[in-house]
Design a protein around this motif. Structure first.
Motif, PDB file in Angstrom:
ATOM      1  N   TRP A 494       0.847  -1.193   0.000  1.00 24.04           N
ATOM      2  CA  TRP A 494       0.000   0.000   0.000  1.00 24.04           C
ATOM      3  C   TRP A 494       0.885   1.246   0.000  1.00 24.04           C
ATOM      4  CZ3 TRP A 494      -0.438   3.787   3.828  1.00 24.04           C
ATOM      5  CH2 TRP A 494      -1.504   4.681   3.692  1.00 24.04           C
ATOM      6  N   GLN A 495       1.926   1.176   0.818  1.00 20.55           N
ATOM      7  CA  GLN A 495       2.823   2.315   0.957  1.00 20.55           C
ATOM      8  C   GLN A 495       3.520   2.624  -0.366  1.00 20.55           C
ATOM      9  OE1 GLN A 495       6.281   1.334   3.023  1.00 20.55           O
ATOM     10  NE2 GLN A 495       6.886   3.432   3.459  1.00 20.55           N
ATOM     11  N   SER A 496       4.011   1.558  -1.027  1.00 19.76           N
ATOM     12  CA  SER A 496       4.746   1.815  -2.272  1.00 19.76           C
ATOM     13  C   SER A 496       3.801   2.377  -3.327  1.00 19.76           C
ATOM     14  CB  SER A 496       5.424   0.543  -2.756  1.00 19.76           C
ATOM     15  OG  SER A 496       4.453  -0.384  -3.126  1.00 19.76           O
ATOM     16  N   ARG A 497       2.564   1.874  -3.300  1.00 18.16           N
ATOM     17  CA  ARG A 497       1.606   2.385  -4.277  1.00 18.16           C
ATOM     18  C   ARG A 497       1.287   3.860  -3.999  1.00 18.16           C
ATOM     19  NH1 ARG A 497      -2.850  -1.753  -4.748  1.00 18.16           N
ATOM     20  NH2 ARG A 497      -1.069  -3.035  -5.278  1.00 18.16           N
ATOM     21  N   MET A 498       1.106   4.166  -2.701  1.00 15.44           N
ATOM     22  CA  MET A 498       0.802   5.545  -2.334  1.00 15.44           C
ATOM     23  C   MET A 498       1.949   6.466  -2.729  1.00 15.44           C
ATOM     24  SD  MET A 498      -2.109   5.995  -1.322  1.00 15.44           S
ATOM     25  CE  MET A 498      -1.944   7.719  -0.870  1.00 15.44           C
ATOM     26  N   LEU A 499       3.170   5.965  -2.488  1.00 18.05           N
ATOM     27  CA  LEU A 499       4.350   6.760  -2.814  1.00 18.05           C
ATOM     28  C   LEU A 499       4.385   7.076  -4.308  1.00 18.05           C
ATOM     29  CD1 LEU A 499       6.401   7.395  -0.578  1.00 18.05           C
ATOM     30  CD2 LEU A 499       7.982   5.864  -1.754  1.00 18.05           C
ATOM     31  N   LEU A 500       4.015   6.076  -5.090  1.00 16.94           N
ATOM     32  CA  LEU A 500       3.982   6.278  -6.542  1.00 16.94           C
ATOM     33  C   LEU A 500       3.007   7.364  -6.917  1.00 16.94           C
ATOM     34  CD1 LEU A 500       4.148   2.872  -8.376  1.00 16.94           C
ATOM     35  CD2 LEU A 500       5.660   4.823  -8.546  1.00 16.94           C
ATOM     36  N   TRP A 501       1.801   7.244  -6.333  1.00 19.10           N
ATOM     37  CA  TRP A 501       0.769   8.251  -6.634  1.00 19.10           C
ATOM     38  C   TRP A 501       1.262   9.639  -6.221  1.00 19.10           C
ATOM     39  CZ3 TRP A 501      -2.522   7.618 -10.098  1.00 19.10           C
ATOM     40  CH2 TRP A 501      -3.123   6.369 -10.325  1.00 19.10           C
ATOM     41  N   LEU A 502       1.834   9.698  -5.022  1.00 20.99           N
ATOM     42  CA  LEU A 502       2.293  10.981  -4.491  1.00 20.99           C
ATOM     43  C   LEU A 502       3.350  11.581  -5.419  1.00 20.99           C
ATOM     44  CD1 LEU A 502       1.834  12.562  -1.740  1.00 20.99           C
ATOM     45  CD2 LEU A 502       4.108  11.729  -1.132  1.00 20.99           C
ATOM     46  N   LEU A 503       4.292  10.728  -5.818  1.00 21.90           N
ATOM     47  CA  LEU A 503       5.372  11.205  -6.679  1.00 21.90           C
ATOM     48  C   LEU A 503       4.826  11.695  -8.009  1.00 21.90           C
ATOM     49  CD1 LEU A 503       8.315   8.726  -6.109  1.00 21.90           C
ATOM     50  CD2 LEU A 503       8.318  11.174  -5.780  1.00 21.90           C
ATOM     51  N   SER A 504       3.909  10.923  -8.574  1.00 18.14           N
ATOM     52  CA  SER A 504       3.392  11.335  -9.873  1.00 18.14           C
ATOM     53  C   SER A 504       2.599  12.636  -9.733  1.00 18.14           C
ATOM     54  CB  SER A 504       2.544  10.244 -10.503  1.00 18.14           C
ATOM     55  OG  SER A 504       1.683   9.698  -9.565  1.00 18.14           O
TER      56      SER A 504
END
Lengths: 539, 531
Positions: A494-504
């Motif tokens: 979940w964290q890695s996915r959130m990080l991706l969204w945040l970064l994008s």
């Protein structure tokens, strides 16, 4: 006086009982000593290795342990009276004329049973056998066993016994098409000496060889019907064809066995349960399951421990779906290898020994076989002979099988071929081995679990299994695997996915800001620059 | 004595320790007695004086040279000195050896590096059946072996030596391109960082093996190095350009999977052709056609067996692995659902299988029942499955060592499958800490392009030219990072990632180093007067 008489009677009875008891016990103890099989060459180019394998399997099916030694590796004084029941000399490559003086000397001195297979009969053997021998060149010969006749597939040189010694016993006979009048005996037994012209792939020749060896080694046997065995069944076999074959066989009352391979991975998939479902259908139709260890491929071979674990996984996954193997089927070389023998074959009371694959000269074996190999005996070993090798036999139903035999048929690849096979079996008029009528009792032990079979009834740790489909119903709910991930993994995912969204998201904002900045920059400074540059350029 | 002083003057001029020694040696030869003592003392004083100065000025060795020397020492120790290191065979060597007239002389247990191989003496029907760029390297190594060592036994170190020489050249080109010729402290630090990457044992252990990764890695160093050097130069150097395209063509020919790098190579070539003083406008079309043709040859010039293997594993280790209910392939194709049990299976199973993947039955009922368009269509209808596989690819990108291999020779007391940790900081850090999702790689690509794009907007015209060229180079490298994983999954499944993903890992690292070099040399952000 009466008392004395009755005491004497009692004494006699006791002594008689003791003596008789002892003799019966003696009769039951089987000779544990191995048979030495010495061969001149594997002669792979002419598939001589298959002849050797056939001989080893035949001996194993007759309950004789075999120690196989190449002639060149024979060491003087190995063959001693006390240590070996007998010696078999197999000549695979007559032209090579390989000799080993030490072996010939030891064999002459040896007092046990001696059997020679093939050409190249030495003086000491000729002396033991008596009579005269003759080499037949390029003749079409037919083997006979009672009324059953089969033309032999060999048309090479064949050494035959022309004139018998006085006390000779012959097993089967040969007739030549060139000279219909003359007959030669196939197998010859003179006291402890035996001779066989060849041990080829012809079904009749194998049964004749079985008869001769039985007589030579005095193996207690009785006539038995062969077991119909369908080989080459894998989880990838078309289940529709397989169930059609099973239904047709059971409806015609033909007892059968299946030699199956299974998988040790992906046993939680639906396809695996579909496979076991068909196998249960076979069990319910009275078919026996013989598990075949997986095909060896690649450049590595597993050690005993790993091999055992692979085999255990397969057995357990089959057992969980109530597919109870009655025994094991494996190619002959599995019985020659200590590791494979211990890990797999020794687990079962009944083993079908399938023919080896023919080696190819240009293909180096991954794991070269040791020069001296030991074949073991089983409670019941069955020699596997392709049914096709009996196709050319006339009066097939008259063949006598003294050794436990499995007649092998390859699983057909299409529906029409299934129908053809069933028709062919119908026409063959062979009497098949019926496990129920013959009160067959088998066991396969794996880990702490004991699978058993006794005349149609399956056992799990001595407990009879009443409903083969019972476990299936319970487990059918978990057909589709649900992968349970741990909460930590879920958090990380979940964290890695959130990080991706945040970064994008940040990247997007950055890009927008950059664009706005660029616009502002352009409006304020660039216009004049561009004009200047343009003018300069035109200049 | 005056002569001695004269010689010392020369020695001071050159200022290099080693040359000093040479001059001393020459002096020793000249004045066989008497004056030697004086020479030694003078030289020692000379060195002491020099030692006080800044190293960079004293040594007068360019940072790129330092990288090369360091790499030579680090790698030379690893692959040449006994016990030698390399990667052991995981089953891939057999065909390569057979087509190059080599064979295994004795059975070495799996997991150990084999130092010696036999050279076939008689007719070999498989000889040169499969020609790749690697064949040339192996032939050079075999030739040297025949000349200097033996005509019947092949020492793997000859192959290692050929790779070693090629590699040092590649390192020199790359280091020069990345670090430049200046001798500031930051350039030395940059050189040290580059050394950390190029001398990593995960890459260099390949030299003592027959894996194609060795040549892929070396040629990628050349490719990036030549591109950087060309972009650095004031005029287009035709020798450098020729070197670039030669290495590109060889790189395409290393392995069928390196033909996927074509897009990246084309983008870099366009960047080269757009340099202002490029006079090759007409030649460029020819070169691009040549590159495309090479790519086509490399992708199609493979054995039937390799083709079957790729097709089989694209399914079993791709589609079937990702599907939650693999038996559903039966719905859209003519494959029996039972074949879903082959999920995860390799074309060459380690030891056991229920049905051999190369059997006629499998071919007829499984492999011949699907093709690439079907697979692409299937992935398009199940994007989630494709996403899973892409993440798996990303997870394996930075795993640089092949599985099921050892790196050591068999010695008493050594265990099989042992891997050395010698000089592997870079691969360890990258493997442990680099994010393991495909989405991150895409975002990173966008971010790097934005950085270069924004750098391009400001900055003077001269710098713009260099940055524009770097933008082309970086986008070429990043196109490999973004596009090779999906293509790999379509064509090869998740099998053999270590071969297929190595270019991605190298491209990613090179992008990072180019970015770092541009930042260090103030080409991206302001302060441009500093350079």
């Amino acid at each position: 006086m009466r008392l004395k008489n009755s005491f004497l009677c009692l004494l006699i009875v006791v002594v008689m009982a003791l003596v008789l008891g002892k003799t019966t016990v003696q009769a039951e103890t089987v000779d544990q000593r191995p048979v030495m099989l010495v061969y001149d060459s594997k002669n792979i180019a002419n598939h001589g290795d298959l002849n050797l394998d056939r001989c080893q399997r035949l001996l194993a099916s007759l309950g004789l342990p075999v120690e196989t030694i190449p002639l060149s590796h024979y060491q003087a004084n190995t063959l001693k009276d006390g240590q070996y029941q007998g010696v078999i000399t197999m000549v695979n490559w007559g032209q090579s004329r390989n000799r080993n003086q030490a072996f010939e000397r030891d064999r002459t001195a040896f007092k046990g049973i001696k059997l020679h297979i093939g050409p190249g009969l030495q003086a000491d053997e000729r002396q033991g056998l008596g009579g005269t021998f003759k080499t037949l060149v390029h003749q079409q010969l037919s083997g006979h066993q009672g009324r059953a006749v089969q033309p032999l597939s060999t048309n090479q040189l064949l050494l035959v016994n022309v004139k018998h010694a006085a006390n000779a016993l012959s097993v089967g006979w040969l007739t030549s098409q060139n000279h219909p009048g003359t007959t030669y005996s196939f197998g010859v037994k003179v006291a402890n000496n035996g001779f066989l012209p060849e041990l080829s792939s012809d079904g009749l020749a194998i049964t004749l060889a079985g008869q001769l060896i039985t007589k030579l080694f005095k193996v207690p046997t009785r006539l038995q019907s062969p077991l119909l065995t369908i080989t080459g069944i894998t989880p990838y076999t078309k289940s529709r064809d397989l169930s059609r074959l099973i239904k047709q066989l059971s409806s015609r009352g033909t007892p059968f066995a299946l030699s199956i391979t299974s998988v040790d991975r992906n046993t939680d998939l639906k396809a695996f349960h579909r496979y076991t479902e068909v196998l249960r259908l076979a069990e319910k139709a009275g078919g026996l399951i013989f598990l075949r260890p997986p095909i060896e491929t690649g450049t590595q071979r597993l050690n005993e421990k790993k091999l055992r674990s692979v085999f255990q996984t397969e057995l357990t996954s089959l057992g969980a779906d109530r597919v109870i193997p009655a025994g094991i089927s494996a190619p002959g070389y599995w019985n020659r290898s200590e590791r494979r023998q211990k890990a797999v074959l020794s687990r079962a009371s009944h083993v079908i020994l399938l023919p080896d694959q023919s080696q190819r000269l240009e293909e180096l074996p991954v794991e070269p076989e040791p020069a001296v190999t030991n074949s073991h005996r089983f409670k019941a070993g069955l020699i596997g002979i392709p049914l096709a090798s009996l196709d050319t036999v006339a009066y097939r139903s008259k063949i006598k099988f003294v050794q436990p035999t499995a007649l092998l048929v390859k699983m057909p690849e299409s529906r029409t071929k299934v129908d053809q096979l069933v028709q062919h079996l119908q026409d063959s008029k062979l009497q098949w081995f019926d496990p129920v009528r013959n009160h067959l009792k088998t066991t396969v032990k794996v880990g702490s679990v004991l699978y058993g079979y006794h005349s149609g009834q399956y056992f799990l740790n001595h407990e009879p299994i009443t409903d083969l489909d019972a476990s299936r119903k319970a487990s059918s709910r978990n057909d589709d695997r649900i992968t349970q991930t741990s909460w930590l993994n879920r958090v990380i995912q979940w964290q890695s996915r959130m990080l991706l969204w945040l970064l994008s998201f940040l990247g997007l904002i950055l890009a927008i800001l950059l664009l706005i900045g660029w616009r502002v920059y352009q409006r304020k400074f660039m216009r004049s620059d561009v004009k200047k540059g343009g003018i300069n350029h035109f200049k | 004595m005056t002569r001695v002083i004269d010689s010392l003057c020369i020695c001071q001029k050159c200022n290099i320790f080693s040359l000093c020694n040479i001059s001393v040696f020459l002096l020793y030869r000249k004045f066989a007695s008497g004056n030697i003592k004086a020479v030694y003392t003078d030289c020692a004083i000379n060195l002491e004086v020099l030692g006080l100065k800044k190293i960079s000025q004293v040594m007068k060795i360019r940072p790129s040279m330092i990288t090369v020397i360091l790499c030579a020492l680090i790698v030379g120790w690893l692959i040449f000195l006994k016990p030698i290191h390399g990667y052991s065979d995981n089953g891939d060597f057999q065909s390569l050896m057979a087509t190059n007239d080599l064979y295994r002389t004795h059975q070495i247990p799996a997991g150990y590096v084999s130092p010696h191989f036999g050279l076939m003496q008689y007719y070999n029907p498989l000889y040169l059946k499969q020609i790749t760029a690697q064949t040339a390297v192996i032939h050079i190594a075999v030739g040297l072996n025949r000349l200097f060592y033996s005509r019947s036994v092949f020492d793997i170190r000859f192959l290692g030596a050929v790779y070693y020489v090629l590699y040092l050249g590649g390192v020199a080109v790359l280091a020069r391109g990345l670090v430049g010729g200046e001798r500031r402290l930051r350039h030395y630090l940059m050189a040290a960082a580059v050394t950390l990457f190029v001398a990593d044992s995960s890459f260099t252990l390949y030299f003592n093996s027959f894996y194609p990764q060795a040549l892929t890695f070396i040629l990628m160093l050349y490719l990036a190095g030549f591109a950087l050097l060309i972009m650095r130069g004031k005029t287009l150097n035709k020798w450098l350009t020729a070197g670039l395209f030669l290495s590109a063509i060889l790189l395409l020919l290393v392995h069928e999977s390196t033909s996927l790098l074509i897009l990246g190579i084309l983008i870099v070539s366009i960047g080269i052709f757009r340099l202002p003083d490029c006079q090759w406008r007409h030649g460029s079309a020819v070169i691009i056609c040549l590159l495309l043709f090479t790519c086509w040859v490399s992708a199609n010039h493979i054995t039937r067996e390799a083709r079957e293997m790729n097709k089989y594993q694209a399914m079993t280790q791709g589609k079937l692995l990702a599907a939650a209910k693999p038996a559903e392939i039966a719905k859209t194709s003519h494959i029996d659902g039972q074949f879903s049990l082959m999920k995860g299976e390799s074309y060459y199973p380690t030891a056991y299988t229920a049905l051999a993947p190369d059997s006629d039955y499998t071919r007829k009922n499984f492999t011949q029942q699907y093709n690439l368009p079907w697979l692409i269509h299937d992935y398009l209808t199940h994007p989630h499955q494709f996403g899973l596989l892409l993440d798996k690819a990303a997870k394996n990108t930075m795993v640089l060592r092949p599985r099921l291999t050892g790196t050591q020779e068999k010695r008493t007391g050594s265990k099989p499958f042992q891997q050395t940790h010698y000089f592997s900081l870079f691969s360890y850090l990258a493997g442990a800490y680099y994010p393991k999702t495909y989405g991150f790689n895409c975002l990173l690509a966008v971010a790097v392009l934005i950085i270069y794009g924004s750098g391009l907007m400001r900055g003077s015209k001269k710098e713009q030219q260099l940055l524009k060229a770097h933008l082309w180079l970086v986008s070429g490298l990043l196109s490999v990072v973004v596009l090779v994983p999906p293509a790999t999954i379509m064509l090869y499944g998740t099998a053999n990632f270590v071969i297929h993903m190595l270019p991605v890992a190298v491209c990613l690292s090179l992008t990072g180093f180019i970015l770092l070099s541009d930042v260090v040399q103030h080409q991206l952000w302001g302060n441009s007067n500093a350079t």
